[in-house]
Design a protein around this motif. Structure first.
Motif, PDB file in Angstrom:
ATOM      1  N   GLY A 125      68.662  36.448  42.102  1.00 14.82           N
ATOM      2  CA  GLY A 125      69.230  38.473  41.671  1.00 14.82           C
ATOM      3  C   GLY A 125      70.829  37.221  41.274  1.00 14.82           C
ATOM      4  O   GLY A 125      71.531  38.555  39.961  1.00 14.82           O
ATOM      5  N   ASN A 142      70.138  48.723  27.620  1.00 11.26           N
ATOM      6  CA  ASN A 142      71.278  48.087  27.713  1.00 11.26           C
ATOM      7  C   ASN A 142      72.646  49.086  28.430  1.00 11.26           C
ATOM      8  O   ASN A 142      73.213  48.283  29.833  1.00 11.26           O
ATOM      9  CB  ASN A 142      71.929  47.317  27.003  1.00 11.26           C
ATOM     10  CG  ASN A 142      71.729  45.908  27.405  1.00 11.26           C
ATOM     11  OD1 ASN A 142      70.724  45.055  27.691  1.00 11.26           O
ATOM     12  ND2 ASN A 142      71.293  44.939  25.591  1.00 11.26           N
ATOM     13  N   PHE A 177      64.296  42.372  38.477  1.00 13.26           N
ATOM     14  CA  PHE A 177      64.367  41.650  37.312  1.00 13.26           C
ATOM     15  C   PHE A 177      63.510  42.362  35.299  1.00 13.26           C
ATOM     16  O   PHE A 177      62.883  42.104  35.242  1.00 13.26           O
ATOM     17  CB  PHE A 177      64.602  40.098  36.668  1.00 13.26           C
ATOM     18  CG  PHE A 177      65.230  39.775  38.339  1.00 13.26           C
ATOM     19  CD1 PHE A 177      66.629  40.191  37.934  1.00 13.26           C
ATOM     20  CD2 PHE A 177      64.739  39.142  39.758  1.00 13.26           C
ATOM     21  CE1 PHE A 177      67.710  39.640  39.509  1.00 13.26           C
ATOM     22  CE2 PHE A 177      65.508  39.110  40.396  1.00 13.26           C
ATOM     23  CZ  PHE A 177      67.256  39.125  40.181  1.00 13.26           C
ATOM     24  N   LEU A 230      71.263  49.350  31.844  1.00 11.22           N
ATOM     25  CA  LEU A 230      70.765  48.946  33.097  1.00 11.22           C
ATOM     26  C   LEU A 230      72.236  48.335  33.670  1.00 11.22           C
ATOM     27  O   LEU A 230      72.060  47.400  34.827  1.00 11.22           O
ATOM     28  CB  LEU A 230      70.400  47.443  32.093  1.00 11.22           C
ATOM     29  CG  LEU A 230      68.911  47.597  31.878  1.00 11.22           C
ATOM     30  CD1 LEU A 230      68.804  46.301  31.226  1.00 11.22           C
ATOM     31  CD2 LEU A 230      67.896  47.637  33.180  1.00 11.22           C
ATOM     32  N   TYR A 279      73.121  48.177  37.330  1.00  8.59           N
ATOM     33  CA  TYR A 279      72.375  47.677  38.518  1.00  8.59           C
ATOM     34  C   TYR A 279      72.857  46.454  38.075  1.00  8.59           C
ATOM     35  O   TYR A 279      72.808  45.177  38.535  1.00  8.59           O
ATOM     36  CB  TYR A 279      70.927  47.717  37.580  1.00  8.59           C
ATOM     37  CG  TYR A 279      70.535  48.997  37.421  1.00  8.59           C
ATOM     38  CD1 TYR A 279      69.747  50.161  39.244  1.00  8.59           C
ATOM     39  CD2 TYR A 279      70.441  49.527  36.795  1.00  8.59           C
ATOM     40  CE1 TYR A 279      69.331  50.665  39.754  1.00  8.59           C
ATOM     41  CE2 TYR A 279      69.386  50.594  36.543  1.00  8.59           C
ATOM     42  CZ  TYR A 279      68.825  51.026  37.911  1.00  8.59           C
ATOM     43  OH  TYR A 279      68.347  52.886  38.269  1.00  8.59           O
ATOM     44  N   PRO A 329      64.922  47.208  40.084  1.00  8.45           N
ATOM     45  CA  PRO A 329      65.986  45.826  40.178  1.00  8.45           C
ATOM     46  C   PRO A 329      65.929  44.418  40.387  1.00  8.45           C
ATOM     47  O   PRO A 329      66.035  42.974  39.827  1.00  8.45           O
ATOM     48  CB  PRO A 329      67.687  46.401  40.436  1.00  8.45           C
ATOM     49  CG  PRO A 329      66.914  48.227  40.938  1.00  8.45           C
ATOM     50  CD  PRO A 329      65.643  47.803  40.377  1.00  8.45           C
ATOM     51  N   LEU A 388      64.026  41.244  32.585  1.00  8.17           N
ATOM     52  CA  LEU A 388      65.780  41.429  32.820  1.00  8.17           C
ATOM     53  C   LEU A 388      66.132  39.893  33.157  1.00  8.17           C
ATOM     54  O   LEU A 388      65.858  39.378  33.519  1.00  8.17           O
ATOM     55  CB  LEU A 388      66.048  42.282  32.771  1.00  8.17           C
ATOM     56  CG  LEU A 388      65.087  43.485  32.937  1.00  8.17           C
ATOM     57  CD1 LEU A 388      65.816  44.718  33.977  1.00  8.17           C
ATOM     58  CD2 LEU A 388      65.970  44.323  32.063  1.00  8.17           C
ATOM     59  N   TYR A 389      68.273  40.005  32.846  1.00  8.48           N
ATOM     60  CA  TYR A 389      68.554  39.063  33.368  1.00  8.48           C
ATOM     61  C   TYR A 389      70.001  39.214  34.251  1.00  8.48           C
ATOM     62  O   TYR A 389      70.545  40.762  33.818  1.00  8.48           O
ATOM     63  CB  TYR A 389      69.011  37.963  32.591  1.00  8.48           C
ATOM     64  CG  TYR A 389      67.558  37.223  32.022  1.00  8.48           C
ATOM     65  CD1 TYR A 389      67.503  36.046  32.207  1.00  8.48           C
ATOM     66  CD2 TYR A 389      67.515  37.852  30.686  1.00  8.48           C
ATOM     67  CE1 TYR A 389      66.515  35.948  31.724  1.00  8.48           C
ATOM     68  CE2 TYR A 389      66.344  37.596  29.994  1.00  8.48           C
ATOM     69  CZ  TYR A 389      65.683  35.936  30.143  1.00  8.48           C
ATOM     70  OH  TYR A 389      64.715  35.093  29.594  1.00  8.48           O
ATOM     71  N   GLY A 390      69.909  38.814  35.109  1.00  9.36           N
ATOM     72  CA  GLY A 390      71.390  39.600  36.141  1.00  9.36           C
ATOM     73  C   GLY A 390      73.124  38.437  35.327  1.00  9.36           C
ATOM     74  O   GLY A 390      72.395  37.823  34.237  1.00  9.36           O
ATOM     75  N   LEU A 424      72.306  44.398  35.520  1.00 10.17           N
ATOM     76  CA  LEU A 424      71.313  43.679  34.866  1.00 10.17           C
ATOM     77  C   LEU A 424      71.130  43.798  33.339  1.00 10.17           C
ATOM     78  O   LEU A 424      72.399  44.851  32.997  1.00 10.17           O
ATOM     79  CB  LEU A 424      70.378  44.342  35.041  1.00 10.17           C
ATOM     80  CG  LEU A 424      69.549  44.215  36.496  1.00 10.17           C
ATOM     81  CD1 LEU A 424      68.404  44.650  36.849  1.00 10.17           C
ATOM     82  CD2 LEU A 424      69.257  42.404  36.656  1.00 10.17           C
TER      83      LEU A 424
END
Lengths: 462, 462
Positions: free
Chosen positions: A245, B124, B110, B127, B130, B107, B216-218, B132
């Motif tokens: 994360g 986006n 991801f 997101l 979060y 979350p 998803l990505y952080g 993300l």
């Protein structure tokens, strides 16, 4: 078991008209070697083992086998975990040991073109002089062809991806002998259907790989390894998820449970704390790594870790990781005569701690011997269940545990196999996992291999 | 052009028995809007536009259309570049505007589950809370369904990958109305054939996407943008390749040629140096970024750059990148009445400088107006050829340039389309690029869509 002598001689005789006679063998030792892999699955002999040298030979063999309805099973080094190379219906085991050349390194393009029989260690040795490496590390020194056939991955996939992410292009011989290319050297493409992705992971059931173009990476400027132990598996998994994360780019992040650490200590005479442990590797530049390590330490300590160790020296790095590397041997050595039935589920990260707890409880409740090791950044873990391969009751019990572990994973959005493939052991879960999509897969199989000569008996059991 | 009135009324009448009448329209304005995309391709009207609300409705429509041999063309927002949404044989345009909900954000995993009509900016925005983000950025605010259909990518794919790398699972309605799932929520899987990969990039020709689960990505701790101009395109491309070789993890790395910078300066009143320019974005932690930037600066200066600028402030970052963002508008604004025919080849990195030089020379030799922009880390570049869409001689000349650019790329191991897809414009190059593999693709198409109702006339022209 065993094969029909006349059939064997007929097949060998016909193949010897096509390629050098000494590369077509019915030697019993060679047949035996090609009837098994590293798994607990029951061996079955091929009729004949052939060592092709060229794509053209493979094409000719396929064309003949297709016309005569003779099964073909591609063979690398036999390091598979689910019986993929076992010739369930006899026929031809196609050993790629003589097609093992690195054909072209293109350092500027971060690409290499190889024959399917090249092994990953052979490849990385060759690439080192260019400052490059091939990223997939399944543990065994498997062939590239075999790794593509099962969509192999391993400890580094959390950072670099799985086999399917690395293959840019393949030359594939179809069941009828046609030769196609599945991609190009371009880093990305939106041209036509993604045949690369379809053939990778198809376990020899859709086509025979005769050449592969692979993506490479620059060897990172620096790397650091680290180890952290935790009071519980849940703590360790939560720490791993928190690291994901925080977008800390770990190159490897492996969990080993306390039971397995105990086995390693017994085998190696080491004194690792016998608790759930995370093993890390970080790649990057030195300044960035220092920052990553500090951040990772903060996170693991927040999750109950009291003994975070890290190493920058490469020899000490190896020592720090030794417990991880020796895990499977430690169990095999500790229980002579047994083999490991290895579960391979992969789940969304939020379900991983629960799944590992569930597996641990199952193993303990049934009184089986087994350790748990996880590629936790991917949500993938293995239970190594030590079984007597000739004891049906033992196998049945392990199979029942496997079925429960798979059921748990599938009910929570996971898959029955993260990296070992379907082969013989996971075929029974395909309908449960894929539903009607399995019919679509089977339609693809029928379209490309109407006479079912390509590794019959794998993936699909109806 | 135009559609048969009786046929239109018949189709609309039947569909209105299946779903709310007000979501089945033959309003000429709506038909017109669904007969075109952002490309230069000639529009063609659908018979009817339908706005489904559920998978079950899509399934019912497909089953009916399949039985009655009525074409179905999925439609997102019409931001495609190769005419994929143009209903070449009329029929039903299936607009996913009402299936535009973010269904579930996970979350910890991801992951996000969305309907196909969600756009990337909408996603986006959702997101961000979060911490993300969804990584694929093709420029336009396309729908996720459309992006999956063309295997879209863009400026960030050098770091995070293309659409195919982000989709974990899809719900797909097949031509006969069956509903399947193509993957799972697991980060990796070796279970069965890779249907995800096969359907992504299939441009509505194999199935209709009704739900997608995305990786998803952080949001990274920090980001830096930078700009560097060079004496020649070759210098810029070589610098970009050296940066890839040094394993500096650039998040974006875009080339714009001098001609395009001139166009932007004219449009925006800016005074960028009118030389080939690289635009960078780096993601990471602050210490690592400082190191990356210093290393990147060293590399670009080794390749003749004399004006390396970088920004850590987010507003100034946007300003630094403005030339890149306004490129297409600058040309469209500067040449009113024209449209852009956009080439989209992608090559191995070592061939990129030569390919861009070749394209630049071709454009100049023919006297066409056009700029070049490249996602150079991937080896992908676009020539924007400004054409009068109603002037056949103009189109023919641009097409000839396109064909030469494609021929150059294919002869050097590249692909005719890196990210825009095949649609109408690249169908003529499919045989040249794929050889006999095109027959395998077509066999897949025939297996899954025997009556050719799914977006007929795209990808395959025999």
């Amino acid at each position: 078991m065993g094969s029909d002598v006349k059939r064997t001689n007929d097949i060998a005789g016909e193949l010897r008209k096509m390629i050098d006679a000494d590369r077509v063998t019915i030697n019993p030792n060679v047949l035996e070697q090609h009837g098994k892999d590293e798994s607990y699955h029951t061996p079955r002999l091929p009729d004949v083992v052939v060592f092709p040298k060229t794509t053209e030979e493979v094409s000719r063999i396929a064309e003949w086998a297709n016309a005569h309805r003779v099964p073909i099973v591609p063979f690398g080094v036999g390091s598979g975990m689910e019986g993929q190379v076992i010739p369930q219906q006899g026929g031809i085991s196609l050993d790629f040991g003589l097609m093992n050349r690195v054909l072209e390194v293109r350092p500027q393009d971060f690409l290499v073109r190889v024959q399917p029989g090249v092994t990953r260690m052979q490849l990385n040795k060759e690439l080192k002089k260019y400052g490059l490496f091939f990223s997939v590390d399944p543990g065994a020194d498997a062939t590239i062809g075999g790794m593509a056939a099962t969509n192999a991955s391993g400890t580094t996939s959390v950072r670099y991806g799985v086999m399917r992410d690395q293959v840019r292009d393949m030359e594939v011989v179809l069941a009828d002998g046609r030769v196609i290319r599945t991609g190009s050297m371009a880093a990305k493409s939106s041209s036509g259907y993604h045949l690369n992705g379809l053939f990778i992971g198809s376990e020899g059931t859709l086509g025979i790989f005769t050449e592969l173009t692979l993506r490479l990476y620059g060897i990172p400027e620096a790397s650091v390894t680290a180890r952290a132990s935790f009071p519980t598996v849940a703590n360790a998994v939560e720490a791993a998820c928190a690291i994901m994360g925080a977008a800390i780019p770990v190159a490897r992040m492996e969990l080993i449970d306390g039971r397995s650490i105990r086995q390693v200590n017994a085998y190696k005479g080491t004194d690792y704390p016998e608790f759930p442990t995370l093993f890390f590797e970080f790649h990057g530049n030195e300044a960035g790594l220092a920052c990553d390590i500090a951040f990772a330490r903060e996170i693991v300590e927040d999750h109950g870790c009291g003994d975070f160790l890290f190493e920058t020296d490469s020899l000490k790095q190896t020592a720090l990781w030794e417990a991880r590397h020796h895990l499977a041997y430690a169990f095999l050595h500790g229980y002579p005569g047994r083999k490991a039935m290895t579960t391979d589920v992969c789940l969304p990260l939020s379900e991983l701690a629960g799944a590992i707890d569930h597996a641990r409880e199952l193993i303990e409740r049934t009184g089986m011997v087994g350790g748990i090791v996880g590629h936790v950044g991917d949500g993938n873990f293995h239970s190594l269940l030590m079984v007597h391969p000739n004891n049906p009751a033992d196998l049945e019990q392990a199979e029942a545990v496997n079925t429960e572990i798979v059921g748990y994973a599938l009910s929570r959005g996971g898959t029955c196999t993260g990296e070992h493939g379907v082969g013989l052991g996971k075929a029974k879960y395909q309908r449960q996992e894929h539903g009607d999509a399995l019919d679509v897969m089977y339609a693809m199989k029928q379209t490309l291999d109407p006479h079912n000569i390509l590794n019959p008996g794998k993936i699909f059991i109806f």
